[in-house]
Design an enzyme around this catalytic site. Structure first.
Site, PDB file in Angstrom:
ATOM      1  N   CYS A  69      21.632 -43.162   2.530  1.00 50.53           N
ATOM      2  CA  CYS A  69      21.723 -42.472   1.233  1.00 50.53           C
ATOM      3  C   CYS A  69      20.396 -42.516   0.493  1.00 50.53           C
ATOM      4  O   CYS A  69      20.344 -42.717  -0.728  1.00 50.53           O
ATOM      5  CB  CYS A  69      22.844 -43.057   0.371  1.00 50.53           C
ATOM      6  SG  CYS A  69      24.462 -42.855   1.098  1.00 50.53           S
ATOM      7  N   ASP A  88      20.504 -49.936 -11.678  1.00 54.51           N
ATOM      8  CA  ASP A  88      21.471 -49.913 -10.585  1.00 54.51           C
ATOM      9  C   ASP A  88      21.385 -51.271  -9.889  1.00 54.51           C
ATOM     10  O   ASP A  88      20.440 -51.540  -9.145  1.00 54.51           O
ATOM     11  CB  ASP A  88      21.110 -48.760  -9.631  1.00 54.51           C
ATOM     12  CG  ASP A  88      21.908 -48.806  -8.333  1.00 54.51           C
ATOM     13  OD1 ASP A  88      22.666 -49.776  -8.116  1.00 54.51           O
ATOM     14  OD2 ASP A  88      21.751 -47.871  -7.527  1.00 54.51           O
ATOM     15  N   LYS A 138      30.496 -55.099  -3.078  1.00 58.66           N
ATOM     16  CA  LYS A 138      29.248 -55.642  -2.509  1.00 58.66           C
ATOM     17  C   LYS A 138      29.036 -57.098  -2.923  1.00 58.66           C
ATOM     18  O   LYS A 138      28.051 -57.718  -2.550  1.00 58.66           O
ATOM     19  CB  LYS A 138      28.056 -54.789  -2.950  1.00 58.66           C
ATOM     20  CG  LYS A 138      28.087 -53.373  -2.373  1.00 58.66           C
ATOM     21  CD  LYS A 138      26.746 -52.728  -2.501  1.00 58.66           C
ATOM     22  CE  LYS A 138      26.824 -51.225  -2.445  1.00 58.66           C
ATOM     23  NZ  LYS A 138      26.874 -50.703  -1.085  1.00 58.66           N
ATOM     24  N   HIS A 197      18.923 -44.855  -4.375  1.00 59.45           N
ATOM     25  CA  HIS A 197      20.103 -44.441  -3.613  1.00 59.45           C
ATOM     26  C   HIS A 197      20.576 -43.103  -4.198  1.00 59.45           C
ATOM     27  O   HIS A 197      20.401 -42.855  -5.395  1.00 59.45           O
ATOM     28  CB  HIS A 197      21.178 -45.522  -3.805  1.00 59.45           C
ATOM     29  CG  HIS A 197      22.408 -45.352  -2.993  1.00 59.45           C
ATOM     30  ND1 HIS A 197      23.426 -44.503  -3.364  1.00 59.45           N
ATOM     31  CD2 HIS A 197      22.809 -45.934  -1.837  1.00 59.45           C
ATOM     32  CE1 HIS A 197      24.392 -44.571  -2.466  1.00 59.45           C
ATOM     33  NE2 HIS A 197      24.040 -45.430  -1.533  1.00 59.45           N
ATOM     34  N   GLN A 223      22.816 -53.686  -5.292  1.00 57.29           N
ATOM     35  CA  GLN A 223      22.354 -54.567  -4.207  1.00 57.29           C
ATOM     36  C   GLN A 223      22.010 -55.971  -4.677  1.00 57.29           C
ATOM     37  O   GLN A 223      21.733 -56.834  -3.844  1.00 57.29           O
ATOM     38  CB  GLN A 223      21.136 -53.942  -3.504  1.00 57.29           C
ATOM     39  CG  GLN A 223      21.471 -52.751  -2.631  1.00 57.29           C
ATOM     40  CD  GLN A 223      22.403 -53.092  -1.475  1.00 57.29           C
ATOM     41  OE1 GLN A 223      22.517 -54.232  -1.055  1.00 57.29           O
ATOM     42  NE2 GLN A 223      23.094 -52.087  -0.965  1.00 57.29           N
TER      43      GLN A 223
HETATM   44  N1  7TS Z   1      23.119 -48.021  -5.393  1.00 59.26           N
HETATM   45  C1  7TS Z   1      22.652 -48.749  -4.370  1.00 59.26           C
HETATM   46  C2  7TS Z   1      21.293 -49.360  -4.446  1.00 59.26           C
HETATM   47  C3  7TS Z   1      23.443 -48.913  -3.232  1.00 59.26           C
HETATM   48  O1  7TS Z   1      22.983 -49.630  -2.216  1.00 59.26           O
HETATM   49  C4  7TS Z   1      24.730 -48.307  -3.187  1.00 59.26           C
HETATM   50  C5  7TS Z   1      25.595 -48.378  -1.964  1.00 59.26           C
HETATM   51  C6  7TS Z   1      25.169 -47.598  -4.308  1.00 59.26           C
HETATM   52  C7  7TS Z   1      24.335 -47.460  -5.382  1.00 59.26           C
HETATM   53  C8  7TS Z   1      26.538 -46.996  -4.370  1.00 59.26           C
HETATM   54  O2  7TS Z   1      27.491 -47.986  -4.462  1.00 59.26           O
HETATM   55  P1  7TS Z   1      29.057 -47.620  -4.418  1.00 59.26           P
HETATM   56  O3  7TS Z   1      29.734 -48.935  -4.370  1.00 59.26           O
HETATM   57  O4  7TS Z   1      29.359 -46.852  -5.645  1.00 59.26           O
HETATM   58  O5  7TS Z   1      29.253 -46.807  -3.172  1.00 59.26           O
HETATM   59  N2  7TS Z   1      24.893 -48.589  -0.776  1.00 59.26           N
HETATM   60  C9  7TS Z   1      25.385 -48.509   0.466  1.00 59.26           C
HETATM   61  C10 7TS Z   1      24.628 -48.811   1.580  1.00 59.26           C
HETATM   62  O6  7TS Z   1      23.451 -49.182   1.569  1.00 59.26           O
HETATM   63  N3  7TS Z   1      25.382 -48.605   2.689  1.00 59.26           N
HETATM   64  O7  7TS Z   1      26.599 -48.191   2.298  1.00 59.26           O
HETATM   65  C11 7TS Z   1      26.611 -48.126   0.921  1.00 59.26           C
END
Ligand code: 7TS
Length: 414
Positions: free
Chosen positions: A370, A204, A230, A124, A207
């Site tokens: 992303c 990371d 999440k 991501h 997910q």
């Molecule tokens: N890493 C992964 C694998 C992700 O899926 C996401 C967010 C992030 C990092 C960033 O997370 P945040 O909470 O800091 O924003 N992924 C997604 C998605 O797949 N659709 O919207 C956000």
């Protein structure tokens, strides 16, 4: 392990029970953000109604109560991710901030020309751009473990990983679960390989954290980043697990109140971790409500959630494969799939698919997720993603398929 009553659990999520465009909502976008059970909303409201005060500052009753709740949330979070010491948990806004913290602090202090930062092609942007930019700033070299295979048989090239893991690699960062491919990497195996060359590991877990057991000691990582929203928790709260010795040796990332022990006009002494990384008033209310989410997930059982999500994703992948002109992305057969499926239809752009599905009350995500470099490599301008959580049902997958048949018919005339 008794099987949870999934229908009863679904009733715990108020947001799900509404009509969208005249149809009962089918929420298939939990990989972007999960819906929240009522216990989380109640915990948030209870904090603001009954306990609200700043932490670590006051000696009055409310402040002491808020401080106790905030530190209890840290302890609960440590337990949730398998950390031995609550001081190894830094509260952040989420995965993005956690990774930026490591890149800006550990990276700036330790990386130099000649060093290598290794990441993978399935990251991501949150686990790519911070490393790319810190490499540019420090003169370190950024390298990528390739993603290999065809659409439905994708995975990391582990032979290439071993070749790339030279003694120059100072840090290896990778996603536990891919938000686009639905691949779940074997984090313990990847960390073990990196450890052989002495590289620091960053996982990371955005997910995976709410979808399966995640244990930092079993994985053997140095850092692990995650987001509360999440995992059925509130937005604006997440965490960074970091090995205590590493955190204590790192310079602060942001400066201000709460993270200092002594300030003089011309010098400052900083507190040890985790306080040194939590400058300013922390997100107390959301940390407290995150506890309700963790308790909820553990009461259901993270193994059971993983099995449920994967069963739905497999059911969806099988049904989707019947649609004409579809490309389904996913892991090699036999590899675990996270609870999501991404696909591309030959004749319809993902944004059109999402818009049409929305007319049927179905929430999907379409675009590059992303993951721009990966999508470019796969030769796809965009894909559509259906992602599942503990509240989704087979009937909802069936509704998705009916909607997609309508979409394929409209765009291809078949
Ligand atoms: N890493 C992964 C694998 C992700 O899926 C996401 C967010 C992030 C990092 C960033 O997370 P945040 O909470 O800091 O924003 N992924 C997604 C998605 O797949 N659709 O919207 C956000």
């Amino acid at each position: 392990m008794s099987t949870p009553d999934w229908a009863a659990l679904r009733a715990d999520f108020p947001t799900l029970h509404q009509d969208v465009n005249g149809k009962a909502l089918v929420y298939l976008d939990s990989a972007a953000t999960a819906q929240k059970p009522r216990v989380v909303l109640d915990a948030l409201q209870d904090f603001y109604l009954n306990h609200n005060a700043n932490v670590h500052r006051g000696l009055h009753a409310l402040s002491m109560r808020a401080t106790d709740s905030y530190e209890a949330a840290r302890l609960r979070t440590a337990k949730f991710v398998g950390a031995a010491d609550p001081a190894e948990i830094v509260f952040t806004r989420g995965t993005t901030e956690s990774i930026n913290l490591v890149a800006s602090s550990w990276g700036a202090a330790n990386l130099k020309k000649g060093d290598v930062v290794l990441i993978t092609e399935m990251e991501h942007h949150s686990n790519l751009v911070p490393w790319q930019q810190i490499a540019l700033r420090t003169g370190a070299t950024l390298r990528y473990v390739p993603v290999v295979g065809s659409d439905a048989e994708l995975g990391l090239d582990l032979d290439a990983l071993d070749r790339l893991l030279t003694p120059e690699v100072k840090l290896f960062a990778f996603g536990h679960g891919s938000n686009t491919l639905g691949i779940v990497n074997d984090a313990a195996d990847l960390c073990a390989r990196a450890r052989k060359v002495g590289a620091i590991t960053v996982v990371d877990a955005a997910q995976t954290i709410g979808h399966q057991p995640v244990d930092v000691r079993a994985i053997g990582c140095d850092f692990l980043a995650f987001s509360g929203h999440k995992m059925a928790g509130p937005t604006g709260i997440g965490g960074l697990y970091g090995r205590k010795a590493l955190l204590d040796a790192m310079p602060p990332y942001q400066l201000g109140g709460g993270m200092i022990s002594v300030v003089d006009f011309f010098e400052t002494k900083f507190k040890p971790s985790p306080e040194r990384f939590e400058a300013g008033t922390p997100n107390v209310a959301d940390a407290v409500a995150l506890v309700a989410a963790m308790d909820y997930l553990d009461a259901v059982g993270r193994e059971a959630i993983a099995a449920h999500d994967r069963e739905l994703a497999a059911y969806a992948a099988t049904a989707l494969a019947e649609l004409p002109g579809i490309r389904i992305l996913g892991p090699r057969p036999g590899q675990p799939r996270a609870g999501l499926v991404s696909f591309a239809l030959k004749d319809a752009h993902a944004h059109d698919v999402v818009t049409f599905a929305d007319q049927d009350g179905i929430a999907l995500r379409g675009g590059h997720h992303c993951n721009q470099p990966l999508m470019k490599k796969l030769g796809l301008p965009s894909s559509t993603r259906a992602s599942f959580y503990l509240y989704n049902t087979r009937e909802e997958v069936d509704r998705l398929i009916v909607s997609l048949r309508r979409i394929v018919k409209f765009f291809s005339g078949v």
